[in-house]
Design a protein around this motif. Sequence first.
Motif, PDB file in Angstrom:
ATOM      1  N   SER A  92       0.815  -1.211   0.000  1.00  0.00           N
ATOM      2  CA  SER A  92       0.000   0.000   0.000  1.00  0.00           C
ATOM      3  C   SER A  92       0.852   1.267   0.000  1.00  0.00           C
ATOM      4  O   SER A  92       0.419   2.312  -0.466  1.00  0.00           O
ATOM      5  N   CYS A  93       2.086   1.162   0.470  1.00  0.00           N
ATOM      6  CA  CYS A  93       2.944   2.348   0.556  1.00  0.00           C
ATOM      7  C   CYS A  93       3.816   2.533  -0.693  1.00  0.00           C
ATOM      8  O   CYS A  93       3.956   3.649  -1.185  1.00  0.00           O
ATOM      9  N   PHE A  94       4.390   1.437  -1.214  1.00  0.00           N
ATOM     10  CA  PHE A  94       5.400   1.575  -2.262  1.00  0.00           C
ATOM     11  C   PHE A  94       5.017   1.024  -3.630  1.00  0.00           C
ATOM     12  O   PHE A  94       5.701   1.295  -4.608  1.00  0.00           O
ATOM     13  N   GLN A  95       3.953   0.243  -3.725  1.00  0.00           N
ATOM     14  CA  GLN A  95       3.607  -0.358  -5.006  1.00  0.00           C
ATOM     15  C   GLN A  95       3.401   0.682  -6.117  1.00  0.00           C
ATOM     16  O   GLN A  95       3.920   0.507  -7.214  1.00  0.00           O
ATOM     17  N   PRO A  96       2.675   1.785  -5.863  1.00  0.00           N
ATOM     18  CA  PRO A  96       2.521   2.783  -6.939  1.00  0.00           C
ATOM     19  C   PRO A  96       3.864   3.346  -7.419  1.00  0.00           C
ATOM     20  O   PRO A  96       4.057   3.556  -8.614  1.00  0.00           O
ATOM     21  N   LEU A  97       4.795   3.546  -6.512  1.00  0.00           N
ATOM     22  CA  LEU A  97       6.103   4.079  -6.895  1.00  0.00           C
ATOM     23  C   LEU A  97       6.852   3.098  -7.785  1.00  0.00           C
ATOM     24  O   LEU A  97       7.363   3.470  -8.842  1.00  0.00           O
ATOM     25  N   PHE A  98       6.910   1.832  -7.370  1.00  0.00           N
ATOM     26  CA  PHE A  98       7.701   0.864  -8.112  1.00  0.00           C
ATOM     27  C   PHE A  98       7.010   0.370  -9.380  1.00  0.00           C
ATOM     28  O   PHE A  98       7.645  -0.245 -10.218  1.00  0.00           O
ATOM     29  N   GLN A  99       5.731   0.642  -9.552  1.00  0.00           N
ATOM     30  CA  GLN A  99       5.048   0.292 -10.787  1.00  0.00           C
ATOM     31  C   GLN A  99       5.049   1.451 -11.786  1.00  0.00           C
ATOM     32  O   GLN A  99       4.667   1.272 -12.922  1.00  0.00           O
ATOM     33  N   PHE A 100       5.508   2.606 -11.356  1.00  0.00           N
ATOM     34  CA  PHE A 100       5.581   3.778 -12.222  1.00  0.00           C
ATOM     35  C   PHE A 100       6.535   3.484 -13.379  1.00  0.00           C
ATOM     36  O   PHE A 100       7.615   2.908 -13.190  1.00  0.00           O
ATOM     37  N   GLU A 101       6.145   3.855 -14.576  1.00  0.00           N
ATOM     38  CA  GLU A 101       6.899   3.513 -15.790  1.00  0.00           C
ATOM     39  C   GLU A 101       8.357   3.957 -15.726  1.00  0.00           C
ATOM     40  O   GLU A 101       9.263   3.218 -16.114  1.00  0.00           O
ATOM     41  N   ASP A 102       8.610   5.147 -15.223  1.00  0.00           N
ATOM     42  CA  ASP A 102       9.981   5.663 -15.183  1.00  0.00           C
ATOM     43  C   ASP A 102      10.869   4.924 -14.181  1.00  0.00           C
ATOM     44  O   ASP A 102      12.096   5.005 -14.263  1.00  0.00           O
ATOM     45  N   MET A 103      10.280   4.201 -13.229  1.00  0.00           N
ATOM     46  CA  MET A 103      11.061   3.452 -12.241  1.00  0.00           C
ATOM     47  C   MET A 103      11.553   2.110 -12.775  1.00  0.00           C
ATOM     48  O   MET A 103      12.469   1.518 -12.208  1.00  0.00           O
ATOM     49  N   GLN A 104      10.973   1.616 -13.855  1.00  0.00           N
ATOM     50  CA  GLN A 104      11.308   0.286 -14.356  1.00  0.00           C
ATOM     51  C   GLN A 104      12.786   0.158 -14.719  1.00  0.00           C
ATOM     52  O   GLN A 104      13.417  -0.848 -14.422  1.00  0.00           O
ATOM     53  N   GLU A 105      13.348   1.175 -15.338  1.00  0.00           N
ATOM     54  CA  GLU A 105      14.758   1.134 -15.720  1.00  0.00           C
ATOM     55  C   GLU A 105      15.660   1.123 -14.484  1.00  0.00           C
ATOM     56  O   GLU A 105      16.705   0.492 -14.481  1.00  0.00           O
ATOM     57  N   ILE A 106      15.231   1.783 -13.429  1.00  0.00           N
ATOM     58  CA  ILE A 106      16.031   1.839 -12.205  1.00  0.00           C
ATOM     59  C   ILE A 106      15.981   0.509 -11.464  1.00  0.00           C
ATOM     60  O   ILE A 106      17.010  -0.053 -11.101  1.00  0.00           O
ATOM     61  N   ILE A 107      14.773  -0.008 -11.238  1.00  0.00           N
ATOM     62  CA  ILE A 107      14.646  -1.186 -10.386  1.00  0.00           C
ATOM     63  C   ILE A 107      15.149  -2.471 -11.034  1.00  0.00           C
ATOM     64  O   ILE A 107      15.433  -3.437 -10.335  1.00  0.00           O
ATOM     65  N   GLN A 108      15.307  -2.490 -12.352  1.00  0.00           N
ATOM     66  CA  GLN A 108      15.809  -3.704 -12.986  1.00  0.00           C
ATOM     67  C   GLN A 108      17.269  -3.962 -12.625  1.00  0.00           C
ATOM     68  O   GLN A 108      17.769  -5.067 -12.788  1.00  0.00           O
ATOM     69  N   ASN A 109      17.958  -2.974 -12.081  1.00  0.00           N
ATOM     70  CA  ASN A 109      19.370  -3.106 -11.727  1.00  0.00           C
ATOM     71  C   ASN A 109      19.607  -3.331 -10.236  1.00  0.00           C
ATOM     72  O   ASN A 109      20.752  -3.381  -9.809  1.00  0.00           O
ATOM     73  N   PHE A 110      18.527  -3.438  -9.456  1.00  0.00           N
ATOM     74  CA  PHE A 110      18.678  -3.589  -8.012  1.00  0.00           C
ATOM     75  C   PHE A 110      17.778  -4.699  -7.488  1.00  0.00           C
ATOM     76  O   PHE A 110      16.701  -4.939  -8.023  1.00  0.00           O
ATOM     77  N   VAL A 111      18.213  -5.329  -6.424  1.00  0.00           N
ATOM     78  CA  VAL A 111      17.318  -6.202  -5.683  1.00  0.00           C
ATOM     79  C   VAL A 111      16.554  -5.284  -4.731  1.00  0.00           C
ATOM     80  O   VAL A 111      17.091  -4.292  -4.231  1.00  0.00           O
ATOM     81  N   ARG A 112      15.250  -5.564  -4.537  1.00  0.00           N
ATOM     82  CA  ARG A 112      14.445  -4.747  -3.621  1.00  0.00           C
ATOM     83  C   ARG A 112      14.008  -5.615  -2.445  1.00  0.00           C
ATOM     84  O   ARG A 112      13.557  -6.745  -2.633  1.00  0.00           O
ATOM     85  N   VAL A 113      14.140  -5.076  -1.240  1.00  0.00           N
ATOM     86  CA  VAL A 113      13.710  -5.764  -0.028  1.00  0.00           C
ATOM     87  C   VAL A 113      12.711  -4.856   0.677  1.00  0.00           C
ATOM     88  O   VAL A 113      13.052  -3.749   1.092  1.00  0.00           O
ATOM     89  N   HIS A 114      11.463  -5.328   0.769  1.00  0.00           N
ATOM     90  CA  HIS A 114      10.397  -4.561   1.412  1.00  0.00           C
ATOM     91  C   HIS A 114      10.099  -5.201   2.766  1.00  0.00           C
ATOM     92  O   HIS A 114       9.735  -6.372   2.833  1.00  0.00           O
ATOM     93  N   VAL A 115      10.262  -4.436   3.840  1.00  0.00           N
ATOM     94  CA  VAL A 115      10.046  -4.938   5.198  1.00  0.00           C
ATOM     95  C   VAL A 115       8.689  -4.462   5.699  1.00  0.00           C
ATOM     96  O   VAL A 115       8.370  -3.281   5.600  1.00  0.00           O
ATOM     97  N   ASP A 116       7.896  -5.399   6.235  1.00  0.00           N
ATOM     98  CA  ASP A 116       6.617  -5.066   6.868  1.00  0.00           C
ATOM     99  C   ASP A 116       6.777  -5.156   8.380  1.00  0.00           C
ATOM    100  O   ASP A 116       7.342  -6.127   8.892  1.00  0.00           O
ATOM    101  N   ALA A 117       6.279  -4.162   9.085  1.00  0.00           N
ATOM    102  CA  ALA A 117       6.328  -4.171  10.541  1.00  0.00           C
ATOM    103  C   ALA A 117       5.462  -5.318  11.076  1.00  0.00           C
ATOM    104  O   ALA A 117       4.523  -5.750  10.412  1.00  0.00           O
ATOM    105  N   PRO A 118       5.755  -5.810  12.282  1.00  0.00           N
ATOM    106  CA  PRO A 118       4.944  -6.886  12.853  1.00  0.00           C
ATOM    107  C   PRO A 118       3.463  -6.501  12.893  1.00  0.00           C
ATOM    108  O   PRO A 118       3.106  -5.418  13.344  1.00  0.00           O
ATOM    109  N   GLY A 119       2.612  -7.384  12.360  1.00  0.00           N
ATOM    110  CA  GLY A 119       1.173  -7.150  12.367  1.00  0.00           C
ATOM    111  C   GLY A 119       0.671  -6.270  11.242  1.00  0.00           C
ATOM    112  O   GLY A 119      -0.528  -6.003  11.146  1.00  0.00           O
TER     113      GLY A 119
END
Length: 118
Positions: A77-104
């Motif tokens: 809910s916090c980051f999906q819109p950012l990482f699905q944005f078309e201009d981000m695709q070229e950036i994220i293809q070069n990195f591993v992404r780790v998304h941490v969810d707080a307990p609960g």
Amino acid sequence: MAELQEVQITEEKPLLPGQTPEAAKEAELAARILLDQGQTHSVETPYGSVTFTVYGTPKPKRPAILTYHDVGLNYKSCFQPLFQFEDMQEIIQNFVRVHVDAPGMEEGAPVFPLGYQY
């Protein structure tokens, strides 16, 4: 302070030598679909279970993108819109992404009982 230099990344190597361009494109698409689903893991801590989802494959000498969501949200809910944005695709293809969810806060987590102190 050292100046930052722009680096051009050109890793255009076929998965299998002698592979046709069509087969290479199909293999790349299949791999991208699998990586886009992410791998979810949980770690038990003294404060509860922490869930994290990994997208992509770690590459040597490349940093990872680590996210931690805002209060009342989870990584989707916090980051999906950012990482699905078309201009981000070229950036994220070069990195591993780790998304941490707080307990609960992970998807499908039960509602905290009345009076629960986070």
